[in-house]
Design a protein around this motif. Structure first.
Motif, PDB file in Angstrom:
ATOM      1  N   ALA A   1      37.402  42.734  26.497  1.00  0.00           N
ATOM      2  CA  ALA A   1      38.365  42.779  27.602  1.00  0.00           C
ATOM      3  C   ALA A   1      39.428  41.698  27.430  1.00  0.00           C
ATOM      4  O   ALA A   1      40.604  41.928  27.721  1.00  0.00           O
ATOM      5  N   MET A   2      39.042  40.529  26.952  1.00  0.00           N
ATOM      6  CA  MET A   2      40.015  39.458  26.748  1.00  0.00           C
ATOM      7  C   MET A   2      40.994  39.799  25.635  1.00  0.00           C
ATOM      8  O   MET A   2      42.181  39.529  25.739  1.00  0.00           O
ATOM      9  N   ARG A   3      40.510  40.408  24.573  1.00  0.00           N
ATOM     10  CA  ARG A   3      41.401  40.728  23.454  1.00  0.00           C
ATOM     11  C   ARG A   3      42.345  41.859  23.792  1.00  0.00           C
ATOM     12  O   ARG A   3      43.458  41.904  23.297  1.00  0.00           O
ATOM     13  N   GLN A   4      41.903  42.795  24.626  1.00  0.00           N
ATOM     14  CA  GLN A   4      42.747  43.933  24.964  1.00  0.00           C
ATOM     15  C   GLN A   4      43.847  43.571  25.953  1.00  0.00           C
ATOM     16  O   GLN A   4      44.927  44.108  25.895  1.00  0.00           O
ATOM     17  N   ASP A   5      43.561  42.692  26.885  1.00  0.00           N
ATOM     18  CA  ASP A   5      44.530  42.363  27.923  1.00  0.00           C
ATOM     19  C   ASP A   5      44.419  40.884  28.278  1.00  0.00           C
ATOM     20  O   ASP A   5      43.959  40.517  29.346  1.00  0.00           O
ATOM     21  N   LEU A   6      44.834  40.043  27.361  1.00  0.00           N
ATOM     22  CA  LEU A   6      44.650  38.613  27.498  1.00  0.00           C
ATOM     23  C   LEU A   6      45.466  38.007  28.643  1.00  0.00           C
ATOM     24  O   LEU A   6      45.039  37.067  29.286  1.00  0.00           O
ATOM     25  N   ALA A   7      46.637  38.591  28.917  1.00  0.00           N
ATOM     26  CA  ALA A   7      47.513  38.004  29.923  1.00  0.00           C
ATOM     27  C   ALA A   7      47.042  38.284  31.349  1.00  0.00           C
ATOM     28  O   ALA A   7      47.370  37.539  32.266  1.00  0.00           O
ATOM     29  N   ASP A   8      46.272  39.348  31.561  1.00  0.00           N
ATOM     30  CA  ASP A   8      45.862  39.738  32.895  1.00  0.00           C
ATOM     31  C   ASP A   8      44.478  39.165  33.223  1.00  0.00           C
ATOM     32  O   ASP A   8      43.453  39.670  32.771  1.00  0.00           O
ATOM     33  N   LYS A   9      44.458  38.110  34.028  1.00  0.00           N
ATOM     34  CA  LYS A   9      43.192  37.472  34.405  1.00  0.00           C
ATOM     35  C   LYS A   9      42.367  38.354  35.341  1.00  0.00           C
ATOM     36  O   LYS A   9      41.156  38.217  35.417  1.00  0.00           O
ATOM     37  N   TRP A  10      43.017  39.280  36.066  1.00  0.00           N
ATOM     38  CA  TRP A  10      42.280  40.149  36.980  1.00  0.00           C
ATOM     39  C   TRP A  10      41.359  41.096  36.228  1.00  0.00           C
ATOM     40  O   TRP A  10      40.287  41.450  36.719  1.00  0.00           O
ATOM     41  N   VAL A  11      41.764  41.535  35.058  1.00  0.00           N
ATOM     42  CA  VAL A  11      40.891  42.394  34.257  1.00  0.00           C
ATOM     43  C   VAL A  11      39.623  41.633  33.890  1.00  0.00           C
ATOM     44  O   VAL A  11      38.508  42.161  33.983  1.00  0.00           O
ATOM     45  N   GLN A  12      39.770  40.395  33.505  1.00  0.00           N
ATOM     46  CA  GLN A  12      38.612  39.578  33.158  1.00  0.00           C
ATOM     47  C   GLN A  12      37.707  39.373  34.372  1.00  0.00           C
ATOM     48  O   GLN A  12      36.481  39.460  34.269  1.00  0.00           O
ATOM     49  N   ARG A  13      38.300  39.131  35.539  1.00  0.00           N
ATOM     50  CA  ARG A  13      37.498  38.936  36.752  1.00  0.00           C
ATOM     51  C   ARG A  13      36.778  40.219  37.158  1.00  0.00           C
ATOM     52  O   ARG A  13      35.661  40.178  37.661  1.00  0.00           O
ATOM     53  N   LYS A  14      37.427  41.357  36.938  1.00  0.00           N
ATOM     54  CA  LYS A  14      36.796  42.642  37.261  1.00  0.00           C
ATOM     55  C   LYS A  14      35.617  42.926  36.340  1.00  0.00           C
ATOM     56  O   LYS A  14      34.618  43.494  36.773  1.00  0.00           O
ATOM     57  N   VAL A  15      35.703  42.527  35.097  1.00  0.00           N
ATOM     58  CA  VAL A  15      34.582  42.692  34.169  1.00  0.00           C
ATOM     59  C   VAL A  15      33.408  41.829  34.635  1.00  0.00           C
ATOM     60  O   VAL A  15      32.257  42.280  34.634  1.00  0.00           O
TER      61      VAL A  15
ATOM     62  N   GLY B   1      23.739  36.435  39.200  1.00  0.00           N
ATOM     63  CA  GLY B   1      24.693  37.094  38.309  1.00  0.00           C
ATOM     64  C   GLY B   1      25.971  36.286  38.126  1.00  0.00           C
ATOM     65  O   GLY B   1      26.512  36.204  37.026  1.00  0.00           O
ATOM     66  N   MET B   2      26.455  35.684  39.226  1.00  0.00           N
ATOM     67  CA  MET B   2      27.648  34.847  39.108  1.00  0.00           C
ATOM     68  C   MET B   2      27.382  33.646  38.224  1.00  0.00           C
ATOM     69  O   MET B   2      28.242  33.243  37.440  1.00  0.00           O
ATOM     70  N   ALA B   3      26.187  33.079  38.334  1.00  0.00           N
ATOM     71  CA  ALA B   3      25.849  31.945  37.474  1.00  0.00           C
ATOM     72  C   ALA B   3      25.777  32.381  36.016  1.00  0.00           C
ATOM     73  O   ALA B   3      26.350  31.732  35.133  1.00  0.00           O
ATOM     74  N   LEU B   4      25.097  33.478  35.766  1.00  0.00           N
ATOM     75  CA  LEU B   4      24.928  33.946  34.387  1.00  0.00           C
ATOM     76  C   LEU B   4      26.252  34.385  33.777  1.00  0.00           C
ATOM     77  O   LEU B   4      26.671  33.871  32.736  1.00  0.00           O
ATOM     78  N   PHE B   5      26.929  35.319  34.429  1.00  0.00           N
ATOM     79  CA  PHE B   5      28.134  35.892  33.840  1.00  0.00           C
ATOM     80  C   PHE B   5      29.356  35.007  34.040  1.00  0.00           C
ATOM     81  O   PHE B   5      30.256  34.988  33.201  1.00  0.00           O
ATOM     82  N   GLY B   6      29.401  34.256  35.137  1.00  0.00           N
ATOM     83  CA  GLY B   6      30.521  33.343  35.350  1.00  0.00           C
ATOM     84  C   GLY B   6      30.545  32.218  34.328  1.00  0.00           C
ATOM     85  O   GLY B   6      31.590  31.906  33.748  1.00  0.00           O
ATOM     86  N   VAL B   7      29.393  31.613  34.082  1.00  0.00           N
ATOM     87  CA  VAL B   7      29.319  30.542  33.081  1.00  0.00           C
ATOM     88  C   VAL B   7      29.582  31.097  31.683  1.00  0.00           C
ATOM     89  O   VAL B   7      30.250  30.459  30.864  1.00  0.00           O
ATOM     90  N   THR B   8      29.082  32.296  31.417  1.00  0.00           N
ATOM     91  CA  THR B   8      29.352  32.918  30.113  1.00  0.00           C
ATOM     92  C   THR B   8      30.847  33.171  29.940  1.00  0.00           C
ATOM     93  O   THR B   8      31.405  32.915  28.873  1.00  0.00           O
ATOM     94  N   ALA B   9      31.507  33.668  30.991  1.00  0.00           N
ATOM     95  CA  ALA B   9      32.952  33.914  30.924  1.00  0.00           C
ATOM     96  C   ALA B   9      33.728  32.619  30.707  1.00  0.00           C
ATOM     97  O   ALA B   9      34.675  32.568  29.927  1.00  0.00           O
TER      98      ALA B   9
END
Length: 128
Positions: A47-61, A114-122
């Protein structure tokens, strides 16, 4: 995935019936969390490589992964039954007939895990 350890421990201390759950189950959940975190990292990197400029895409993932983890880990109590009008009947209060208060609390704790696991990973993936 060390970020998930304290949240999983809290989950088991608060929501576990110790007659049915063992230490081996807790270890299994930590292993499963590690695999989930690794799979999430691959999806998040894509998701980061496909749309690096859009932070909302990353947050949605991140949010999609958290929601999936939150609902999958809920334990349905014995008093819930399949009803005539609904496929699952747990509470007498509308509109949430399929969940009771304990299940809602478990969803909230699972969401925090989930926020701890995936948020820290992100955050780690953005830092690398």
């Amino acid at each position: 995935t060390w970020s998930i350890f304290p949240f999983t421990a809290f989950h088991y201390l608060v929501f576990t019936d110790y007659d049915y759950t063992t230490f081996a189950q807790w270890e299994w959940d930590l292993v499963a969390s590690s695999v989930q975190g690794a799979c999430f990292a691959v999806i998040y990197r894509y998701a980061m490589r496909q749309d690096l400029a859009d932070k909302w895409v990353q947050r949605k993932v991140v949010l999609a992964s958290v929601l999936l983890r939150s609902f999958v880990r809920v334990t349905v109590p014995f008093e819930c039954a399949a009803g005539d009008d609904y496929p699952l009947y747990c509470a007498d209060s509308a509109p949430l007939f399929v969940v009771n208060g304990g299940m809602m609390a478990e969803i909230a704790v699972n969401f925090a895990e989930g926020m701890a696991l995936f948020g820290v990973t992100a955050i780690a993936m953005n830092w690398l």
